[in-house]
Design an enzyme around this catalytic site. Structure first.
Site, mmCIF file in Angstrom:
data_model
loop_
_atom_site.group_PDB
_atom_site.id
_atom_site.type_symbol
_atom_site.label_atom_id
_atom_site.label_comp_id
_atom_site.label_asym_id
_atom_site.label_seq_id
_atom_site.Cartn_x
_atom_site.Cartn_y
_atom_site.Cartn_z
ATOM 1 N N ASN A 74 5.481 59.182 57.813
ATOM 2 C CA ASN A 74 4.957 57.966 57.175
ATOM 3 C C ASN A 74 6.123 56.994 57.024
ATOM 4 O O ASN A 74 7.288 57.409 57.123
ATOM 5 C CB ASN A 74 4.270 58.303 55.843
ATOM 6 N N HIS A 112 -2.402 57.165 52.509
ATOM 7 C CA HIS A 112 -3.352 58.044 51.816
ATOM 8 C C HIS A 112 -4.059 57.206 50.755
ATOM 9 O O HIS A 112 -3.438 56.341 50.137
ATOM 10 C CB HIS A 112 -2.610 59.170 51.071
ATOM 11 N N CYS A 116 0.524 62.559 44.014
ATOM 12 C CA CYS A 116 0.673 63.409 45.203
ATOM 13 C C CYS A 116 1.176 64.802 44.844
ATOM 14 O O CYS A 116 0.920 65.767 45.560
ATOM 15 C CB CYS A 116 1.695 62.825 46.173
HETATM 16 N N1 ARG Z 1 5.431 63.344 53.229
HETATM 17 C C1 ARG Z 1 4.088 63.591 52.846
HETATM 18 C C2 ARG Z 1 3.152 63.140 53.959
HETATM 19 O O1 ARG Z 1 3.446 62.177 54.594
HETATM 20 C C3 ARG Z 1 3.762 62.888 51.579
HETATM 21 C C4 ARG Z 1 2.413 63.218 51.068
HETATM 22 C C5 ARG Z 1 2.012 62.425 49.897
HETATM 23 N N2 ARG Z 1 0.820 62.887 49.395
HETATM 24 C C6 ARG Z 1 -0.191 62.118 48.956
HETATM 25 N N3 ARG Z 1 -1.221 62.685 48.425
HETATM 26 N N4 ARG Z 1 -0.158 60.833 49.108
HETATM 27 O O2 ARG Z 1 2.168 63.778 54.218
#
Ligand code: ARG
Length: 704
Positions: free
Chosen positions: A22, A168, A264
């Protein structure tokens, strides 16, 4: 009471930024401090522990993002939909989470292998339990939503994410107790924003501004009246306070480096079931088939882009690549859309691109019978300029009188079923009108690799905007050549013209075209005829001397005098027959028996006896006169040109000349390859055109 809330967390023993999946992770590989991460995570743990029960899942080595338990799955009651991670970097977490859920008595539902869904990171219950908000666009696929609705027996409202920083749903959207919503609207497409606004009253929407949004303000843990989040602005805290929330800030900078924060790092595993809420999804999907030069003509790209831009989602199911230069490709695409309304919108656009239902799938279009004359059923299919066929009795039936903005009426004729375009006002009680978008196809005539290339080229050419002088000359040469062909082969050229043709000195050239047999019908308004005759009779156009280019004293009354004289004589034809009118555009029309229709408007002086002030009659007359046209030359009249454009089927070459680029663009926007726009002075254009035609006629005088 708070004790009944249980939250799952995972200690950051193996946490790090090891890869980039991300935008937040970019530039942060191995840049986070384990020590600080542990400290920040602990702080969060204790803040939550004061307010709820915290459960822990054992961290697994090699899976650094497992700390983000929001992505373990989505829980409701004792059911959980396990996540299917989009990126392989996280897929290895799935079995660990699955084991934890099973070990804790949950019934685990698993999605089909390549249908990504990232759990509570992308799906958030309304805090009153009324429905589930589910995100799609980056990590979760729209097609996962119907499964979730069914397994968890809840209503799913799908929201499309469009800003990759907010990949997300929980990074930009946080439902709060009491029906409040904390969110960052620009992260969603406009349809989703509309859905949100329909469900959450303005007074309950707490909008987060970008500076707070990028600090993950929306990634908050809400426990009753408490909101736990990374540090945010005073303004936002005040607004949350005013809504009755206590804000607890806790630093989470180390986790921001991986694109996550408070929410998260948690998963609420006690989500109460509301007895009154049941499965409900508005998502629809359909399969369409596309065939042709999908790749070289860019058709498939266009189709897929259009689906996504309009909030839909797709899956290419079969793709047969045509390998030879001239062979065509075919693809079957499964289209999903968050609602019926959007599905119909997407389908309409795909149909225009030539998409068809898979063979044999639809035997009959849907129809509804007209119950009030002149009024179509609500969901009627709106026709386009493209040649169209509809399914009736398992056969493709060609639609007659193709034009845009009409309804399609099907009937049982002597020789089998028939279909035709009918204007709303012409619909009669009992007519069977097509509704919806099933069982229809349009026929695009790009039938070769070259055709496809040429089509693209012309598009590009038109899209490039204002024409330079040399370009105008080139275009004129091309138009002249085509006019010559059409005339010599007995084809039909129709001209629509506005009074500017006369004001810019084009009358003599247009007269010439009529005399030489290039024009088979003339369409315009009262004004072109008035000013043409004013020039023929008094040497002025709107009172300006056409020889010297200066206003004549009392000239502003000239056109009224002309109107009066023509009225006295009983019309244009009479004026010619009586030898009163001896030159000009209208004179040539009468002399050469070129039919014309002058359509009236609110601003007409007079009008001339010839002007049709009943617009419905004028529209019908226009449409009669353009029947069978091969080319329509549109000369400086926005009103009449666009009117004509609306009733012309694809396949008719349209040349639109106007000094105003907006008019030209509007007509070229029909998406019809045959239209050419020329932004220039129309008098100049006509003069060049006549010169060019004369050159073509007498090859020996050709100059370099
Ligand atoms: N590095 C993780 C990803 O990109 C971060 C996840 C964050 N989680 C969330 N529920 N927004 O998947």
């Amino acid at each position: 009471m708070a004790d009944s809330i249980r939250i799952l967390m995972c200690a950051p023993d193996h946490y790090d930024v090891d890869y980039v999946i991300n935008p937040w992770m970019e530039g942060n590989i191995h840049k986070s401090s384990r020590e600080r991460a542990v400290e920040q995570w602990r702080k969060l743990y204790y803040v939550i522990k004061e307010r709820a029960m915290v459960e822990l899942v054992e961290p697994a080595k090699g899976w650094p993002d497992m700390v983000f338990t929001a992505n373990a799955g989505l829980v409701l009651g004792s059911n959980v939909v396990l996540s299917r991670f989009f990126h392989k970097e996280r897929q290895g977490e799935e079995p660990y989470f699955k084991a934890w859920f099973e070990g804790n008595g949950f019934t685990v539902y698993e999605l089909p292998p390549d249908l990504p869904f990232e759990g509570a990171g992308d799906a958030l219950f309304d805090r009153e339990g009324r429905w589930l908000w589910a995100g799609y666009g980056f990590r979760s696929e729209l097609d996962s939503h119907p499964y979730i609705a069914e397994w968890l027996d809840t209503e799913v409202v799908s929201l499309r994410l469009i800003d990759e920083r907010f990949y997300h749903l929980d990074t930009c959207f946080c439902p709060l107790s009491g029906g409040y919503l904390l969110y960052y609207p620009p992260a969603f497409d406009s349809y989703s924003n509309r859905l949100i606004e329909m469900r959450i009253p303005a007074a309950k929407r707490i909008i987060v501004a970008e500076p707070d949004a990028v600090k993950f303000a929306c990634n908050a843990v809400n426990i009753n009246q408490t909101v736990i989040m990374n540090q945010v602005s005073q303004d936002l805290k005040d607004r949350l306070g005013a809504a009755g929330f206590e804000v607890v800030e806790t630093p989470l900078s180390e986790f921001l480096k991986a694109g996550g924060a408070a929410k998260c790092l948690t998963l609420r595993v006690t989500e109460p079931i509301l007895e009154t809420v049941h499965a409900n999804v508005s998502i629809e999907s359909r399969v369409v088939r596309m065939e042709g030069h999908l790749l070289d003509a860019g058709l498939l790209n266009q189709a897929l882009d259009l689906i996504v831009e309009n909030s839909g989602s797709f899956r290419v199911m079969n793709f047969n690549l045509g390998v030879e230069r001239n062979s065509t490709s075919s693809a079957e695409v499964r289209v999903s859309a968050p609602s019926h309304e959007i599905m119909e919108e997407i389908m309409t656009l795909l149909i225009d691109l030539g998409a068809v239902p898979p063979p044999q799938e639809v035997c009959d279009i849907n129809t509804e019978v007209v119950s009030q004359a002149g009024v179509a059923p609500d969901d009627f299919y709106v026709s386009t300029i493209y040649p169209t066929e509809v399914r009736v009795d398992c056969e493709w039936v060609r639609v007659q009188n193709q034009r845009m903005d009409a309804a399609i009426v099907v009937a049982q004729g002597e020789a089998g079923p028939t279909a035709e375009c009918k204007l709303l006002r012409d619909l009669q009680v009992g007519d069977r009108v097509m509704v919806g978008v099933d069982g229809i196809r349009t026929i695009k005539k790009v039938d070769s690799h070259e055709g496809a290339r040429k089509e693209n080229k012309e598009f590009a050419f038109m899209a490039s905007g204002v024409s330079s002088e040399r370009r105008v000359e080139l275009l004129v040469e091309q138009v002249a050549w085509e006019m010559r062909q059409i005339r010599d082969q007995g084809g039909k050229i129709v001209v629509t013209a506005g009074p500017v043709v006369i004001h810019t000195g084009g009358a003599q050239h247009l007269s010439h075209l009529i005399r030489e047999g290039y024009v088979r019908a003339l369409l315009g308004g009262n004004a072109i005829a008035v000013h043409d005759m004013e020039q023929a009779l008094m040497g002025t156009s709107l009172g300006v001397d056409m020889q010297r280019g200066i206003p004549v004293r009392g000239g502003h009354r000239h056109h009224l005098k002309v109107i009066n004289q023509i009225r006295r004589l009983g019309g244009i034809q009479a004026a010619v027959e009586q030898g009163f009118l001896t030159q000009g555009v209208m004179y040539e029309c009468v002399k050469n028996e070129v039919p014309y229709c002058l359509a009236g408007s609110i601003r007409d002086d007079g009008p001339l006896p010839d002007t049709e002030m009943d617009l419905i009659k004028a529209q019908s007359r226009y449409s009669e006169l353009i029947q069978g046209a091969d080319m329509i030359l549109m000369l400086s009249s926005m009103l009449h040109s666009i009117g004509v454009g609306n009733m012309t089927p694809a396949g008719v070459k349209m040349v639109c000349v106007d000094i105003n680029p907006a008019v030209v663009t509007k007509l070229s926007d029909r998406g019809s390859v045959e239209s050419v726009g020329v932004v220039t002075d129309v008098g100049l254009f006509l003069s060049l055109l006549v010169q060019q035609l004369q050159r073509l006629t007498s090859p020996y005088q050709m100059t370099v």
